[in-house]
Design an enzyme around this catalytic site. Structure first.
Site, PDB file in Angstrom:
ATOM      1  N   GLY A 296       0.565   5.861   0.025  1.00 37.54           N
ATOM      2  CA  GLY A 296      -0.275   7.023   0.268  1.00 37.54           C
ATOM      3  C   GLY A 296       0.583   8.231   0.521  1.00 37.54           C
TER       4      GLY A 296
ATOM      5  CE  LYS B 186       0.012   3.851   8.564  1.00 35.49           C
ATOM      6  NZ  LYS B 186      -1.039   4.711   9.191  1.00 35.49           N
TER       7      LYS B 186
ATOM      8  CG  ASP C 251      -9.402   9.975   7.027  1.00 33.50           C
ATOM      9  OD1 ASP C 251     -10.340  10.294   6.268  1.00 33.50           O
ATOM     10  OD2 ASP C 251      -8.283   9.636   6.619  1.00 33.50           O
TER      11      ASP C 251
ATOM     12  N   GLY D 105       0.825  -1.201   0.000  1.00 29.98           N
ATOM     13  CA  GLY D 105       0.000   0.000   0.000  1.00 29.98           C
ATOM     14  C   GLY D 105       0.857   1.247   0.000  1.00 29.98           C
TER      15      GLY D 105
ATOM     16  CG  PHE E 112       0.919   7.315   5.121  1.00 34.44           C
ATOM     17  CD1 PHE E 112       1.792   6.286   5.398  1.00 34.44           C
ATOM     18  CD2 PHE E 112      -0.235   7.028   4.414  1.00 34.44           C
ATOM     19  CE1 PHE E 112       1.520   4.992   4.985  1.00 34.44           C
ATOM     20  CE2 PHE E 112      -0.512   5.746   4.006  1.00 34.44           C
ATOM     21  CZ  PHE E 112       0.363   4.728   4.286  1.00 34.44           C
TER      22      PHE E 112
END
Length: 689
Positions: free
Chosen positions: A364, A384, A481, A362, A366
């Site tokens: 994004g 992450k 969010d 994934g 960030f």
């Protein structure tokens, strides 16, 4: 002391301290904690420290499953092969097992354990937080259990006993607490002593309500533990529950080990000789070179301190150069008072194969999410990796400080974190099915597997998570969010809410503060867009949109079939409801295979939560009760209410909204956020504004 000898002594001492473990840790240890300080312990799972008392399982008035571990950070020496000695030990601690419903909601118990690992954490239920339900023989330990549930699988004698466990929950020996007039489930404080004497090969366990040690042990056994001891072991407590309101508390703790002999190479090495066997020859000096030697000695004595000063200056320069990154790490570590495990950068780099592109699951704004294989535990996780920017650091700190304090079955569990070498890394449990958004839209051939029962369970799970955040935490947690791409699915298709990078903590009795509006177009409440104040009601609005999205299989803002006009999901469902055809909104991909009563209930909940009038939205606890058919449905007007705001917004649209594209959402692990230049549109009363 001569300066040169001083420096040599320091070098030798430093070398021995680093490379000789016997100097790094004492042979015999003694400590006493009237209350438990955070800096001395590692907290795993659901454990926490509050006012010097350790809680091992979740404190809740709702039956739940939980497991937690408290580990003394410093390893303890239990054996020494050089002296062929083994430690004896004595420990005392006070604990209580509290349940709101002691007659109907009990289990499972707690344990004191000794383990070679400092990350021992097992499954909830009868596993006492000691072993994993799927890997029963993985964790190695010596444990004394205080069990409050009869589990036939582990041959428990009753629901109120003490037992000695070694590498298995099938106790070697047990004792009935009723025999000494003790019921562990009463919620009062008990004190226990556990004494092991290696010379006598004997283990004794004492248990009492008072602070005085009883004359006779409740459990006694002749056993030699030396074969189970490794040189260094960790001490700790673990506990678990399953569908229970039981809470396990450790109030104080003392420990003492003794019996490890000091290693003396002059005594232990048979090849050593005494001073008497050596012929000492007096040194012979050459008087002709005496002045030369004095000059050399004087020069070395002067140059020694100068060199030392130069080394200190160089060390200071390097330290100042690294101070900024070190200060960032210290700030984060000091702020996170109940953090999970801190990983090393090296460990995560190996787990992700050097953050290789083939491990990316994934991306994004960030940063990137990687699939990681943690070698220490043999499990997979999602890492992450934040981008190196000021905004990313802000989101990283916000997410870590918020979610580290949260424990709920419908939240993505944070396994650990790392702030090292300029990297900001969060480690989450891996969600094998990815996000709800992925399942609904990115795999059209597989949409059929998300059956109606799964969708209804997702709505309940997400409602349970938000009820916990809004009403059950010490502080009100506003996620800000809530969207389908941030709702993950575990192996059993249970909803798990993730991505707390925009979350905020607010005291329950304080009003929200206006901030720049952040979130995703289509999920934002109208009053949030206008005033910039995030409240629990704005999360409720976003939840309503997600519920409608899951039920209808349509995006919050979508294109008309074969046209260019956009359709607002809330408006579309509300019009069908006003026309008496609300069930027509259910996803056609289900082929009419759904429960009509549940579908109508879910759609009505979605509309009531997405009401433009924030005062008409129900609290999440009420939503959960409605979905579980424990409360009546909210009255929803047949026509969508109109809400009027001033014509001018308090700030520009560019400042107000951080929108999210539909591409590049993470397939697994925690949710992500990615900004885009997509069109910003607000729907309040059915018309575009």
């Amino acid at each position: 002391m001569n300066p040169r000898k001083h420096i040599l002594f320091l070098l030798i001492f430093t070398f021995n301290s680093f490379f000789n473990p016997s100097m790094a840790y004492p042979r015999n240890v003694s400590f006493e904690f009237p209350f438990l300080p955070l800096q001395n312990f590692t907290l795993l799972g659901d454990s926490y420290l509050r006012n010097g008392v350790a809680g091992l399982t979740i404190e809740s008035d709702v039956p739940s499953s939980s497991a937690g571990t408290l580990i003394y950070t410093t390893p303890i020496r239990f054996s020494d092969n050089r002296t062929n000695s083994t430690a004896s030990f004595s420990t005392r601690f006070s604990f209580s097992i509290v349940s709101l419903n002691p007659l109907s909601s009990v289990g499972d118990g707690l344990s004191f354990f000794i383990s070679p690992e400092n990350h021992t954490l097992g499954s909830p239920g009868g596993y006492l937080g000691l072993v994993n339900s799927s890997l029963l023989t993985q964790n190695k330990f010596i444990a004394v259990e205080f069990d409050t549930r009869l589990d036939p699988y582990f041959n428990d004698p009753n629901e109120n006993h003490v037992g000695l466990d070694i590498n298995s929950l099938n106790s070697i020996k047990t004792a009935d607490c009723d025999s000494v007039g003790i019921d562990l489930r009463t919620g009062i404080s008990f004190t226990t002593w556990i004494d092991y004497n290696h010379d006598r090969r004997n283990l004794e366990v004492f248990l009492t309500r008072s602070r005085s040690k009883p004359d006779h042990p409740i459990l006694e056994m002749d056993i030699d533990l030396s074969s189970y001891f490794q040189e260094y072991m960790f001490l700790g407590f673990s506990a678990s529950t399953e569908g229970s309101t039981e809470t396990h508390l450790i109030e104080n703790w003392s420990f003492k080990s003794f019996g490890i002999k000091h290693f003396n190479p002059r005594i232990n090495d048979p090849h050593n000789v005494t001073d008497n066997t050596v012929v000492k020859t007096p040194p012979v000096y050459d008087s002709g070179n005496d002045n030369f030697r004095k000059k050399i000695g004087f020069g070395l004595e002067v140059s020694g301190p100068v060199c030392l000063f130069g080394v200190l200056v160089l060390f200071g320069y390097i330290s100042v150069k690294k101070w900024r990154s070190i200060r960032t790490e210290m700030n984060i570590k000091s702020e996170v008072t109940r953090s999970p495990r801190e990983f090393s950068y090296k460990e995560l780099k190996i787990a992700t194969n050097g953050f290789h592109s083939s491990r990316i699951i994934g991306t994004g704004s960030f940063g990137t999410v990687y699939k990681a294989c943690l070698l220490a535990s043999g499990t997979t996780a999602a890492v992450k990796r934040s981008v190196r920017s000021r905004e990313a650091k802000t989101e990283f700190f916000a997410e870590l400080s918020v979610i580290a304090c949260l424990r709920h079955k419908n939240l993505v569990q944070l396994l650990g974190w790392c702030v090292e070498k300029g990297e900001l890394l969060l480690v989450y449990e891996l969600m094998p099915y990815g996000s709800v958004d992925k399942v609904l839209y990115q795999d059209p051939d597989d949409r059929g597997f998300l059956k109606w029962s799964h969708r209804y369970k997702i709505a309940i799970g997400l409602a349970s998570a938000l009820a916990y955040l809004h009403q059950e935490c010490d502080k009100l947690v506003i996620h800000r969010d809530i969207k389908a791409s941030n709702v993950m699915l575990d192996a059993n298709l249970n909803a798990r809410l993730g991505d707390f990078g925009l979350a905020r903590l607010i005291d329950h009795n304080k009003s929200p503060v206006s901030t720049l509006t952040a979130g995703t177009v289509g999920y934002l409440a109208p009053e949030y867009l206008h005033c910039g104040k995030a409240t629990d009601k704005t999360d409720v609005f976003s939840y309503g949109v997600v519920v409608l999205e899951v039920c209808c299989g349509r995006r919050p803002i979508d294109r008309e079939t074969g046209g260019q006009n956009t359709v607002n999901l809330v408006d579309w469902v509300w019009r069908l409801y006003g026309n008496g055809n609300i069930l027509d909104a259910v996803d056609k991909q289900l082929d009419e295979e759904f429960d009509e009563v549940e579908a109508k209930r879910l759609l009505m909940v979605g509309l009531s939560c997405a009401n433009p009038d924030s005062e008409m939205r129900p609290p999440m606890r009420r939503v959960l009760q409605i979905l579980e058919n424990e409360a009546e449905e909210m009255m929803v007007p047949p026509v969508k209410p109109m809400v009027n705001f001033a014509t001018s917004l308090p700030m520009s649209l560019e400042d107000l909204v951080s929108s999210s594209s539909d591409d590049d959402e993470p397939e697994e692990g925690s949710g992500s956020r990615k900004t885009s230049d997509s069109t910003f549109e607000i729907y309040i009363d059915g018309s575009r504004e």
